[in-house]
Design an enzyme around this catalytic site. Structure first.
Site, PDB file in Angstrom:
ATOM      1  N   SER A 113       0.807  -1.216   0.000  1.00 27.07           N
ATOM      2  CA  SER A 113       0.000   0.000   0.000  1.00 27.07           C
ATOM      3  C   SER A 113       0.842   1.269   0.000  1.00 27.07           C
ATOM      4  O   SER A 113       1.652   1.481  -0.887  1.00 27.07           O
ATOM      5  CB  SER A 113      -0.926  -0.054   1.210  1.00 27.07           C
ATOM      6  OG  SER A 113      -1.845   0.986   1.145  1.00 27.07           O
ATOM      7  N   HIS A 114       0.681   2.081   1.028  1.00 29.41           N
ATOM      8  CA  HIS A 114       1.328   3.391   1.110  1.00 29.41           C
ATOM      9  C   HIS A 114       2.738   3.293   1.694  1.00 29.41           C
ATOM     10  O   HIS A 114       3.429   4.299   1.796  1.00 29.41           O
ATOM     11  CB  HIS A 114       0.484   4.290   2.006  1.00 29.41           C
ATOM     12  CG  HIS A 114       0.217   3.632   3.330  1.00 29.41           C
ATOM     13  ND1 HIS A 114      -0.609   2.537   3.430  1.00 29.41           N
ATOM     14  CD2 HIS A 114       0.691   3.866   4.561  1.00 29.41           C
ATOM     15  CE1 HIS A 114      -0.632   2.126   4.678  1.00 29.41           C
ATOM     16  NE2 HIS A 114       0.151   2.907   5.387  1.00 29.41           N
ATOM     17  N   ASP A 277      -2.265   6.432  -3.465  1.00 28.80           N
ATOM     18  CA  ASP A 277      -1.137   5.764  -2.807  1.00 28.80           C
ATOM     19  C   ASP A 277      -0.507   4.690  -3.692  1.00 28.80           C
ATOM     20  O   ASP A 277      -0.826   4.583  -4.880  1.00 28.80           O
ATOM     21  CB  ASP A 277      -1.597   5.164  -1.476  1.00 28.80           C
ATOM     22  CG  ASP A 277      -2.530   3.986  -1.676  1.00 28.80           C
ATOM     23  OD1 ASP A 277      -3.210   3.953  -2.715  1.00 28.80           O
ATOM     24  OD2 ASP A 277      -2.580   3.096  -0.809  1.00 28.80           O
ATOM     25  N   ASP A 279      -0.846   1.479  -4.175  1.00 29.38           N
ATOM     26  CA  ASP A 279      -1.678   0.526  -4.921  1.00 29.38           C
ATOM     27  C   ASP A 279      -3.004   1.118  -5.384  1.00 29.38           C
ATOM     28  O   ASP A 279      -3.864   0.385  -5.883  1.00 29.38           O
ATOM     29  CB  ASP A 279      -1.923  -0.734  -4.090  1.00 29.38           C
ATOM     30  CG  ASP A 279      -2.657  -0.460  -2.796  1.00 29.38           C
ATOM     31  OD1 ASP A 279      -2.493   0.644  -2.250  1.00 29.38           O
ATOM     32  OD2 ASP A 279      -3.403  -1.334  -2.332  1.00 29.38           O
ATOM     33  N   ASP A 281      -5.610   2.539  -3.812  1.00 25.03           N
ATOM     34  CA  ASP A 281      -6.905   2.459  -3.122  1.00 25.03           C
ATOM     35  C   ASP A 281      -7.156   3.633  -2.183  1.00 25.03           C
ATOM     36  O   ASP A 281      -8.284   3.853  -1.753  1.00 25.03           O
ATOM     37  CB  ASP A 281      -7.088   1.101  -2.413  1.00 25.03           C
ATOM     38  CG  ASP A 281      -6.011   0.804  -1.391  1.00 25.03           C
ATOM     39  OD1 ASP A 281      -5.111   1.644  -1.201  1.00 25.03           O
ATOM     40  OD2 ASP A 281      -6.072  -0.288  -0.787  1.00 25.03           O
ATOM     41  N   ARG A 282      -6.126   4.396  -1.860  1.00 24.47           N
ATOM     42  CA  ARG A 282      -6.329   5.550  -0.972  1.00 24.47           C
ATOM     43  C   ARG A 282      -6.414   6.838  -1.787  1.00 24.47           C
ATOM     44  O   ARG A 282      -5.957   6.894  -2.924  1.00 24.47           O
ATOM     45  CB  ARG A 282      -5.158   5.689   0.005  1.00 24.47           C
ATOM     46  CG  ARG A 282      -5.028   4.534   0.943  1.00 24.47           C
ATOM     47  CD  ARG A 282      -3.932   4.798   1.946  1.00 24.47           C
ATOM     48  NE  ARG A 282      -3.909   3.721   2.933  1.00 24.47           N
ATOM     49  CZ  ARG A 282      -3.473   3.849   4.173  1.00 24.47           C
ATOM     50  NH1 ARG A 282      -2.995   5.006   4.582  1.00 24.47           N
ATOM     51  NH2 ARG A 282      -3.486   2.824   4.996  1.00 24.47           N
ATOM     52  N   LYS A 376     -11.434  -0.214  -1.330  1.00 31.18           N
ATOM     53  CA  LYS A 376     -11.500   1.227  -1.442  1.00 31.18           C
ATOM     54  C   LYS A 376     -10.839   1.638  -2.745  1.00 31.18           C
ATOM     55  O   LYS A 376     -10.066   0.872  -3.314  1.00 31.18           O
ATOM     56  CB  LYS A 376     -10.872   1.905  -0.234  1.00 31.18           C
ATOM     57  CG  LYS A 376      -9.446   1.504   0.077  1.00 31.18           C
ATOM     58  CD  LYS A 376      -9.084   2.079   1.437  1.00 31.18           C
ATOM     59  CE  LYS A 376      -7.618   1.929   1.764  1.00 31.18           C
ATOM     60  NZ  LYS A 376      -7.307   0.646   2.422  1.00 31.18           N
TER      61      LYS A 376
HETATM   62  C1  G16 Z   1      -5.334  -0.956   5.168  1.00 30.57           C
HETATM   63  C2  G16 Z   1      -6.753  -1.410   5.337  1.00 30.57           C
HETATM   64  C3  G16 Z   1      -7.596  -0.275   5.820  1.00 30.57           C
HETATM   65  C4  G16 Z   1      -7.027   0.299   7.098  1.00 30.57           C
HETATM   66  C5  G16 Z   1      -5.589   0.709   6.867  1.00 30.57           C
HETATM   67  C6  G16 Z   1      -4.906   1.139   8.132  1.00 30.57           C
HETATM   68  O1  G16 Z   1      -5.274  -0.013   4.149  1.00 30.57           O
HETATM   69  O2  G16 Z   1      -7.283  -1.896   4.133  1.00 30.57           O
HETATM   70  O3  G16 Z   1      -8.882  -0.750   6.014  1.00 30.57           O
HETATM   71  O4  G16 Z   1      -7.764   1.400   7.508  1.00 30.57           O
HETATM   72  O5  G16 Z   1      -4.860  -0.387   6.360  1.00 30.57           O
HETATM   73  O6  G16 Z   1      -4.827   0.063   9.003  1.00 30.57           O
HETATM   74  P1  G16 Z   1      -3.997   0.150  10.333  1.00 30.57           P
HETATM   75  O7  G16 Z   1      -4.569   1.314  11.088  1.00 30.57           O
HETATM   76  O8  G16 Z   1      -4.223  -1.170  11.005  1.00 30.57           O
HETATM   77  O9  G16 Z   1      -2.555   0.422   9.973  1.00 30.57           O
HETATM   78  P2  G16 Z   1      -4.128  -0.035   3.064  1.00 30.57           P
HETATM   79  O10 G16 Z   1      -4.390   1.152   2.190  1.00 30.57           O
HETATM   80  O11 G16 Z   1      -2.848   0.074   3.838  1.00 30.57           O
HETATM   81  O12 G16 Z   1      -4.265  -1.331   2.362  1.00 30.57           O
END
Ligand code: G16
Length: 541
Positions: A113-114, A277, A279, A281-282, A376
């Site tokens: 992800s990010h 971000d 991938d 999704d954000r 997302k």
């Molecule tokens: C993932 C999850 C999200 C979550 C985020 C942060 O997002 O898909 O639902 O809100 O992590 O999670 P945490 O607070 O446990 O670090 P992504 O964009 O990182 O895949």
């Protein structure tokens, strides 16, 4: 092509977190680490024989290698077909769409992800089920259990396939279909939003900037924003996905996307800006001189979604993660649709979306999406905003002011303490959890605790129960603080403090000032500074 049966043994710690297995890339690069987890996915889901899978990732370092490993292992275990994005690329929402559109049995998404990418940064892998969404807890638990008893894995003795052009290949008995990663997704967006209205608005002089942060949304944003909608060439910045994201964090927030934020507060700022971000999704949304918090963005989208063709019939309901601000609840109440609060993790929205109980979902962590896919979706959020602005013909700042005037304002912020000692973080949470029965009526700074709970959730669709999802402390007068440990970090622990306070009429305060009493109260109750040895959060969003 020979099937190789390779003896192995369980590798500790292959337990998926908030969103799949995320580790330092070098952990994944250890002998058989990736292979063990892929075989555990196959074993945990009851095998892949005869199945159709979608595979792709965000293009970070190790993505290409991992795709080839997965192809060989899928073929060796008898999968019928794997649909893979050209170059091994697929944004997370595009992967979700492809699984749904092609009726695949599931998919493997490669991303952290990010988090930054590179040999010394982060990598991740997650399994999505046939609804296109992240595997629910029951499935990830089975994958984890499979990883603890693994004694062999299957792969093929064959070289890498060329994935740089669309086309079809065979790997043993399995068909590998390499597809354009952008086209299907872009077509889907055209069915949801009023592209003519957005195009007209751009032609009339509306300006935008999109920062792809050297990550996967670059090709998607160029195709949709510049080619199909006619935004000026160059409106999409940092559009070429790089294995190390140009050395930065592909994290669309005011800290990591600071150049974009600075540009939006400069005199020559465009009308609208956004970033996505690693991938895709954000999202982060900005107007000239204004940053829209993810929680506010969700509320605005819920209040205005009917302006987009795909949502003209109205919303069935909205869902947010528990730590996300309650701004969207106020919209739901005013408009008469259902509102749900789930644990953190997009996987918890899947059942509500599948059951038609929620249309829009969102999280404070910069994620918004709808029932068009089961992830997302960063560009979806950007297009929804553009659709709303093109119809309302108001600056973003005016849309926000109008929204707060109508619904009141939930001042909101998240403070992150990153890379802190895991034992200290666990102890902080445990002590607070143990103190829960004594917190009610306790004074903390200028506030008094009204109620406190360790958030637990019973899924209204499948009845599954999830506990220990964050400590939620409510204060007299409606303010709230939530403490939880991140489930996506790869080093030490990340403590997240979510802060919220509602104001009906004093609508233009600085959020940190508006939240100062809550910040003080949470510090008094949890002793964050003393326990973490930190004087201030590392990231404030
Ligand atoms: C993932 C999850 C999200 C979550 C985020 C942060 O997002 O898909 O639902 O809100 O992590 O999670 P945490 O607070 O446990 O670090 P992504 O964009 O990182 O895949």
């Amino acid at each position: 092509m020979q099937i190789l049966r390779i003896p192995t043994q369980p590798i500790p710690g292959q337990k998926p977190g908030t969103s799949g297995l995320r580790k330092k890339t070098r952990v994944f690069m250890q002998p058989l680490y990736l292979e063990n987890f892929v075989q555990s996915i196959w074993n945990g889901i009851g095998g892949v024989a005869g199945k159709v899978l979608v595979v792709g990732g965000d293009g970070r370092f190790y993505n290409e290698h991992a795709v080839q490993v997965i192809l060989r292992m899928a073929a060796a275990s008898g999968a019928a077909r794997v649909i893979v994005g050209q170059g091994g690329l697929l944004s997370t929402p595009a992967a979700s769409h492809l699984i749904r559109k092609r009726g695949a049995d599931g998919g493997v998404v490669l991303s952290a992800s990010h988090n930054p990418g590179g040999a010394d940064e982060d990598f991740g892998i997650k399994y999505n089920t046939n609804n296109g969404g992240p595997a629910p807890e029951g499935v990830t638990q089975k994958i984890f259990e499979a990883s603890t008893v693994l004694d062999h894995l299957l792969t093929l003795d064959t070289s890498d396939l060329p994935l740089d052009q669309p086309g079809t290949h065979r790997l043993g008995d399995m068909v590998v279909e390499v597809v354009d990663p952008v086209a299907d997704y872009a077509d889907l967006m055209e069915t949801l939003f009023d592209f003519n209205a957005i195009r007209d608005y751009l032609e009339a002089g509306f300006t935008l900037r999109f920062d792809a942060m050297h990550a996967v949304t670059g090709p998607y944003a160029v195709e949709i924003l510049e080619r199909r909608l006619g935004a000026r060439p160059g409106s999409v910045r940092n559009a070429v996905p790089l294995p190390d994201f140009g050395g930065g964090h592909p994290d669309p927030n005011p800290v990591w996307a600071k150049p974009l934020v600075d540009a939006m507060f400069a005199p020559d700022a465009p009308d609208f800006a956004a970033a996505s971000d690693g991938d895709g999704d954000r999202n982060m949304v900005l107007g000239r001189g204004v940053y829209v918090t993810p929680s506010d963005s969700l509320a605005v989208l819920a209040a205005n979604a009917h302006l987009a063709p795909g949502y003209r019939g109205g919303l069935k309901g909205v869902a947010r993660s528990m730590p996300t601000s309650r701004a969207v609840d106020r919209v739901a109440e005013a408009k008469g649709f259902a509102a749900f609060a789930t644990p953190t993790g997009w996987k918890f929205f899947g059942t509500l979306l599948d059951a038609g109980m929620a249309t829009l979902c969102g999280e404070e962590s910069a994620g918004t999406g709808s029932d068009h896919v089961r992830e997302k979706d960063g560009l979806w959020a950007v297009l929804m905003w553009l659709n709303i602005l093109a119809i309302r013909r108001m600056p973003v700042a005016a849309v926000m002011a109008d929204h707060w005037a109508q619904f009141g304002r939930n001042y909101y912020s998240r403070h992150d303490y990153e890379g802190i000692d895991s034992a200290a973080a666990e102890a902080l949470m445990t002590d607070l959890r143990n103190a829960l029965p004594t917190l009610a009526k306790r004074e903390a700074g200028a506030l008094t605790v009204r109620a406190a709970q360790d958030f637990a959730y019973t899924d209204p669709v499948d009845g599954s129960r999830t506990t220990g999802q964050g400590i939620e402390i409510e204060f007299e007068g409606g303010a709230r603080g939530v403490l939880r440990l991140s489930g996506t970090g790869t080093e030490g622990a990340t403590l997240r403090i979510y802060l919220e306070r509602f104001e009906a009429s004093d609508l233009t305060q600085d959020p940190q000032e508006a939240l100062a009493p809550v910040i003080t109260a949470i510090e008094a109750l949890a002793g964050i500074r003393a326990r973490t040895g930190r004087n201030a959060p590392d990231v404030i969003t």
